[in-house]
Design a protein around this motif. Structure first.
Motif, PDB file in Angstrom:
ATOM      1  N   ASN A  21     -25.985 -53.625  -4.499  1.00  0.00           N
ATOM      2  CA  ASN A  21     -25.099 -54.469  -5.309  1.00  0.00           C
ATOM      3  C   ASN A  21     -24.234 -55.309  -4.370  1.00  0.00           C
ATOM      4  OD1 ASN A  21     -24.715 -53.710  -8.537  1.00  0.00           O
ATOM      5  ND2 ASN A  21     -25.743 -52.129  -7.323  1.00  0.00           N
ATOM      6  N   PHE A  22     -24.011 -56.554  -4.783  1.00  0.00           N
ATOM      7  CA  PHE A  22     -23.265 -57.486  -3.949  1.00  0.00           C
ATOM      8  C   PHE A  22     -22.214 -58.227  -4.765  1.00  0.00           C
ATOM      9  CE2 PHE A  22     -27.350 -56.833  -2.065  1.00  0.00           C
ATOM     10  CZ  PHE A  22     -27.108 -56.791  -0.700  1.00  0.00           C
ATOM     11  N   SER A  23     -21.091 -58.478  -4.123  1.00  0.00           N
ATOM     12  CA  SER A  23     -20.075 -59.350  -4.706  1.00  0.00           C
ATOM     13  C   SER A  23     -20.290 -60.736  -4.107  1.00  0.00           C
ATOM     14  CB  SER A  23     -18.672 -58.841  -4.384  1.00  0.00           C
ATOM     15  OG  SER A  23     -17.698 -59.604  -5.065  1.00  0.00           O
ATOM     16  N   LEU A  24     -20.622 -61.693  -4.965  1.00  0.00           N
ATOM     17  CA  LEU A  24     -20.951 -63.040  -4.504  1.00  0.00           C
ATOM     18  C   LEU A  24     -19.709 -63.902  -4.422  1.00  0.00           C
ATOM     19  CD1 LEU A  24     -22.637 -65.537  -3.880  1.00  0.00           C
ATOM     20  CD2 LEU A  24     -23.205 -65.687  -6.322  1.00  0.00           C
ATOM     21  N   ILE A  53     -15.285 -62.134 -13.451  1.00  0.00           N
ATOM     22  CA  ILE A  53     -15.190 -62.627 -12.080  1.00  0.00           C
ATOM     23  C   ILE A  53     -13.918 -62.080 -11.461  1.00  0.00           C
ATOM     24  CG2 ILE A  53     -16.440 -64.768 -12.592  1.00  0.00           C
ATOM     25  CD1 ILE A  53     -13.612 -66.166 -12.429  1.00  0.00           C
ATOM     26  N   HIS A  54     -13.835 -62.196 -10.149  1.00  0.00           N
ATOM     27  CA  HIS A  54     -12.613 -61.823  -9.431  1.00  0.00           C
ATOM     28  C   HIS A  54     -12.058 -63.048  -8.728  1.00  0.00           C
ATOM     29  CE1 HIS A  54      -9.743 -59.687  -6.936  1.00  0.00           C
ATOM     30  NE2 HIS A  54     -10.258 -60.276  -5.869  1.00  0.00           N
ATOM     31  N   LEU A  55     -10.764 -63.317  -8.921  1.00  0.00           N
ATOM     32  CA  LEU A  55     -10.096 -64.417  -8.228  1.00  0.00           C
ATOM     33  C   LEU A  55      -9.467 -63.865  -6.960  1.00  0.00           C
ATOM     34  CD1 LEU A  55      -8.344 -66.214 -11.247  1.00  0.00           C
ATOM     35  CD2 LEU A  55     -10.497 -66.825 -10.122  1.00  0.00           C
ATOM     36  N   THR A  56      -9.862 -64.411  -5.814  1.00  0.00           N
ATOM     37  CA  THR A  56      -9.355 -63.915  -4.541  1.00  0.00           C
ATOM     38  C   THR A  56      -7.978 -64.483  -4.243  1.00  0.00           C
ATOM     39  OG1 THR A  56     -10.149 -65.671  -3.068  1.00  0.00           O
ATOM     40  CG2 THR A  56     -11.752 -63.987  -3.744  1.00  0.00           C
ATOM     41  N   SER A  57      -7.361 -63.965  -3.195  1.00  0.00           N
ATOM     42  CA  SER A  57      -6.026 -64.431  -2.805  1.00  0.00           C
ATOM     43  C   SER A  57      -6.062 -65.825  -2.191  1.00  0.00           C
ATOM     44  CB  SER A  57      -5.397 -63.453  -1.807  1.00  0.00           C
ATOM     45  OG  SER A  57      -6.201 -63.358  -0.635  1.00  0.00           O
ATOM     46  N   ARG A  58      -7.271 -66.332  -1.829  1.00  0.00           N
ATOM     47  CA  ARG A  58      -7.393 -67.649  -1.207  1.00  0.00           C
ATOM     48  C   ARG A  58      -8.153 -68.628  -2.101  1.00  0.00           C
ATOM     49  NH1 ARG A  58      -9.328 -69.176   3.195  1.00  0.00           N
ATOM     50  NH2 ARG A  58      -7.508 -70.333   3.913  1.00  0.00           N
ATOM     51  N   GLN A  59      -7.845 -68.604  -3.384  1.00  0.00           N
ATOM     52  CA  GLN A  59      -8.397 -69.555  -4.343  1.00  0.00           C
ATOM     53  C   GLN A  59      -9.906 -69.440  -4.503  1.00  0.00           C
ATOM     54  OE1 GLN A  59      -6.986 -73.381  -2.834  1.00  0.00           O
ATOM     55  NE2 GLN A  59      -5.217 -73.275  -4.188  1.00  0.00           N
TER      56      GLN A  59
END
Length: 287
Positions: A21-24, A53-59
């Motif tokens: 499994n991968f987080s793209l 989805i996941h929103l990262t700390s760097r947009q």
């Protein structure tokens, strides 16, 4: 055939705890994502992920739980919607930016177009370690420019226009640095105190200030296991060509001097700030 995890990570597919499994991680420039891209991202998250989805700390946008066998199909769906995988590992990462003067009333520079230009010039460039650009439009510093390996902060250089001034005193009142004084109807600007925020320009009711937009550049920021505030080397930069020369020089210094796995800040410290500063000043002067 063994799975080439290094190549997958380079292409934005980060291995999860769950087997195969991968987080793209997707390519997002300056925080802008089109509605067309969002449709494709939603399709991928629903069909191939877990519906979120996941929103990262760097947009950034990441889609978790992509299966190894679905990677090629995922790329195809994203491509049709104008979206694409990002990058991870030792290379230039996503260029982040606030909305800048195009949208924000405090913005001193246009940030999103600059983010695109920087991304086209540097994104994915192979380096000894990761390298992050961050652009913020003004001294409010929403994007925390100094946290980045190379931070760019917008500002304006001001000049008083006596003939347009009505001596209302608003500019002196709004200046948080105490850089503006008024004596006998004459405005004086202390250039040592001025931080290029532009509050005097934006508040003036008679446009009694000329303003020249430009860039304040910081180098060597870190915000992880080690924390360091990026530092300025050169003065206010008014020309975008000069900005790009300076960026080129910073990346060249890192590429030529860094040890594998060494962040930019530690390369500067190990090689010496004097040598780094010399390289940046040469680029600034066009030598």
């Amino acid at each position: 055939m063994a799975t080439d995890y290094a190549t997958l990570k380079k292409g934005g597919f980060m291995k999860q705890k769950q087997k195969d499994n991968f987080s793209l991680r997707l390519s997002v420039v300056g925080g802008q994502v089109s509605t067309e891209q969002l449709v494709a991202i939603t399709e991928v998250a629903n069909k191939y992920g877990h519906g979120y989805i996941h929103l990262t700390s760097r947009q950034g946008i990441e889609i978790p739980f992509i299966k190894l066998e679905d990677i090629d199909e995922v790329k195809s769906v994203l491509e049709k919607g104008g979206a694409s995988p990002g990058v991870c590992g030792p290379r230039v990462r996503t260029v982040t930016a606030c909305q800048g003067s195009e949208v924000c009333p405090n913005g001193c520079i246009e940030t999103e177009e600059l983010a695109k230009e920087l991304s086209e010039r540097y994104f994915g460039k192979e380096l000894p370690h990761k390298f992050k650009f961050g652009i913020t439009g003004c001294q409010n510093n929403c994007l925390k420019a100094e946290e980045n390996d190379l931070g760019i902060k917008g500002g304006v250089k001001v000049a008083w226009k006596q003939e347009a001034c009505i001596n209302c005193g608003v500019c002196a009142k709004v200046c948080r640095e105490g850089a503006i004084t008024i004596k006998d109807g004459v405005i004086e600007i202390d250039r040592e105190k001025c931080n290029y925020c532009g509050r005097c320009v934006f508040s003036c009711p008679t446009d009694a200030y000329e303003s020249t937009p430009g860039y304040l550049i910081s180098f060597g920021g870190l915000f992880g296991n080690k924390i360091n505030k990026g530092e300025a080397v050169i003065p206010f930069v008014e020309n975008k060509d000069v900005l790009f020369r300076v960026c080129d020089a910073a990346l060249k210094f890192f590429e030529e001097n860094a040890n594998p796995g060494e962040r930019f800040k530690f390369t500067i410290d190990r090689v010496g700030k004097d040598k780094f500063n010399e390289a940046i000043w040469k680029a600034y002067k066009g030598e």
